[in-house]
Scaffold this active site. Sequence first.
Site, short mmCIF file in Angstrom:
data_model
loop_
_atom_site.label_atom_id
_atom_site.label_comp_id
_atom_site.label_asym_id
_atom_site.label_seq_id
_atom_site.Cartn_x
_atom_site.Cartn_y
_atom_site.Cartn_z
N CYS A 112 47.58 27.19 35.44
CA CYS A 112 47.61 26.98 34.14
C CYS A 112 49.01 27.13 33.73
O CYS A 112 49.25 26.43 32.55
CB CYS A 112 46.92 27.99 33.26
SG CYS A 112 45.39 27.97 34.07
N HIS A 252 48.64 28.97 25.98
CA HIS A 252 47.65 28.52 27.17
C HIS A 252 46.39 28.92 26.41
O HIS A 252 45.94 29.95 25.90
CB HIS A 252 48.17 29.18 28.33
CG HIS A 252 46.86 29.04 29.33
ND1 HIS A 252 46.32 27.69 29.55
CD2 HIS A 252 46.02 29.82 30.21
CE1 HIS A 252 45.29 27.66 30.54
NE2 HIS A 252 45.22 29.07 30.77
N ASN A 282 39.27 26.02 28.77
CA ASN A 282 40.44 26.14 29.60
C ASN A 282 40.54 25.03 30.50
O ASN A 282 39.71 24.74 31.49
CB ASN A 282 40.50 27.55 30.26
CG ASN A 282 41.64 27.80 31.15
OD1 ASN A 282 42.75 26.77 31.23
ND2 ASN A 282 41.68 28.80 31.53
N1 COA Z 1 26.73 34.52 29.96
C1 COA Z 1 26.05 35.51 29.52
N2 COA Z 1 26.43 36.86 30.39
C2 COA Z 1 27.44 36.56 31.10
C3 COA Z 1 28.12 35.55 31.22
C4 COA Z 1 27.85 34.24 30.66
N3 COA Z 1 28.37 33.18 30.76
N4 COA Z 1 29.19 35.54 32.26
C5 COA Z 1 29.01 37.31 32.45
N5 COA Z 1 28.12 37.68 31.91
C6 COA Z 1 27.59 39.09 31.85
C7 COA Z 1 28.18 39.67 33.14
O1 COA Z 1 27.26 39.55 34.18
C8 COA Z 1 28.10 41.20 32.64
O2 COA Z 1 26.62 41.52 32.45
P1 COA Z 1 26.42 43.16 33.05
O3 COA Z 1 27.15 43.85 32.26
O4 COA Z 1 24.93 43.34 33.14
O5 COA Z 1 27.04 43.18 34.47
C9 COA Z 1 28.54 41.06 31.31
O6 COA Z 1 28.12 39.62 30.60
C10 COA Z 1 29.70 41.43 30.90
O7 COA Z 1 30.67 40.88 31.58
P2 COA Z 1 32.08 41.00 31.58
O8 COA Z 1 32.94 40.50 32.77
O9 COA Z 1 32.33 42.69 31.62
O10 COA Z 1 32.67 40.48 30.26
P3 COA Z 1 34.07 40.58 29.78
O11 COA Z 1 34.15 41.11 28.30
O12 COA Z 1 35.04 41.25 30.69
O13 COA Z 1 34.51 39.10 29.57
C11 COA Z 1 35.67 37.14 30.54
C12 COA Z 1 34.61 38.25 30.77
C13 COA Z 1 35.87 36.53 31.93
C14 COA Z 1 35.27 36.31 29.47
C15 COA Z 1 37.12 37.87 30.43
O14 COA Z 1 37.31 38.89 31.19
C16 COA Z 1 38.05 37.00 30.17
O15 COA Z 1 38.36 36.23 29.32
N6 COA Z 1 39.02 37.12 31.32
C17 COA Z 1 40.26 36.40 31.56
C18 COA Z 1 39.83 35.12 31.94
C19 COA Z 1 40.72 33.88 32.09
O16 COA Z 1 41.44 33.87 31.01
N7 COA Z 1 40.95 32.97 33.05
C20 COA Z 1 41.62 31.97 32.98
C21 COA Z 1 43.23 32.35 33.40
S1 COA Z 1 43.98 30.99 33.27
#
Ligand code: COA
Length: 325
Positions: A112, A252, A282
């Site tokens: 990215c 980004h 993204n």
């Molecule tokens: N729909 C519904 N539920 C989902 C899901 C989806 N698409 N994806 C994950 N979940 C669930 C998980 O299984 C978890 O369930 P559990 O608590 O029963 O295990 C729950 O949602 C919480 O997941 P979690 O990973 O704690 O969520 P979060 O608040 O950390 O958000 C992201 C997840 C990925 C959105 C966040 O971590 C993020 O934005 N990270 C940066 C990613 C990024 O920018 N990447 C690109 C870099 S260039």
Amino acid sequence: MITSEIIGTGSYVPEKIVSNDDLSKIMDTNDEWIQSRSGISERRVSQGEDTSDLSVKAAIKAMEAANVVATDIDLIIVATVTPDMYTPSTACIVQKKIEAYNATAFDVSAACSGFLYGVSIANSMIKTGQHKTVLVIGAEVLSKAINWEDRATAVLFGDGAGAVIMKASENRGVKGIYTMSEGDKGENLEIGAKEVKNPFLDEKVDNSKYNYIAMNGREVFKFATKAMVTAVEKILLETKEDLCNIKCIIPHQANYRIIQYVSKKMDIPIEHFYINLDKYANTSAATIPIALDEAVRVGRIKKGDKIILVGFGGGLTYGAALIEW
Ligand code: COA
């Protein structure tokens, strides 16, 4: 002092819109979860166009805006982690398709942050006089790298391309660029390539790799918030510029919450950020040039404005550029 400036921008996204509701029909997810965690409403998904096809469409618009023809271009840089092929590079495929026969062409792999890395290389090449008219593209067809059974990543990404034409300038343009990599954190965001396989391989060696996106979301989130703040601070320091003179920040477009964090932490009003991730999700190397192109075309960025481009991504990598438009 000779620097480089962006003299034209262009972007292209595939026509097919996939909404959060569409995704909820093929995986266990829902609009509320995706919106609240990321700010994404929909994304574009390729109907067969590959990265070079999106690149070409964005490049043609950038060339039109810059008023240059393909044979004027003497360097093509494509930032991508989803190339059409291992070789030829996507940049060489673009060269062939647009008939830019006077160019050197190569790809940059910095996920990215790739577009920023590309602008950084172009800027240096222009400053040394080695190249004069540079086409920098950020383009991805991430839909071919997504594991559509992994809801934690599948909902976050989309396809698209953005392009700029850069030329030498004596006053306006790139005032400074900061890039940095933290390879020791690379395992938090990966797309595997081919595994090592040959007739002489010790069968016991485990070389198995997956060739789709795998991510430790929480670790990437932590890295992203820190990296964005650091990159903006570094670029302001390097250019001796004050944040209050910055008209627009093009971040980004990974996650609204990451941008919101930076806005609060640095006391920058959220309105100063140009945000379009709700529409495209993204698109990795393409987010910054797509957002830049949109911001220019809707009049958010005007001649003389000082802007910052800032990004982070796989590698892990990050960086920022300060540009006087
Ligand atoms: N729909 C519904 N539920 C989902 C899901 C989806 N698409 N994806 C994950 N979940 C669930 C998980 O299984 C978890 O369930 P559990 O608590 O029963 O295990 C729950 O949602 C919480 O997941 P979690 O990973 O704690 O969520 P979060 O608040 O950390 O958000 C992201 C997840 C990925 C959105 C966040 O971590 C993020 O934005 N990270 C940066 C990613 C990024 O920018 N990447 C690109 C870099 S260039």
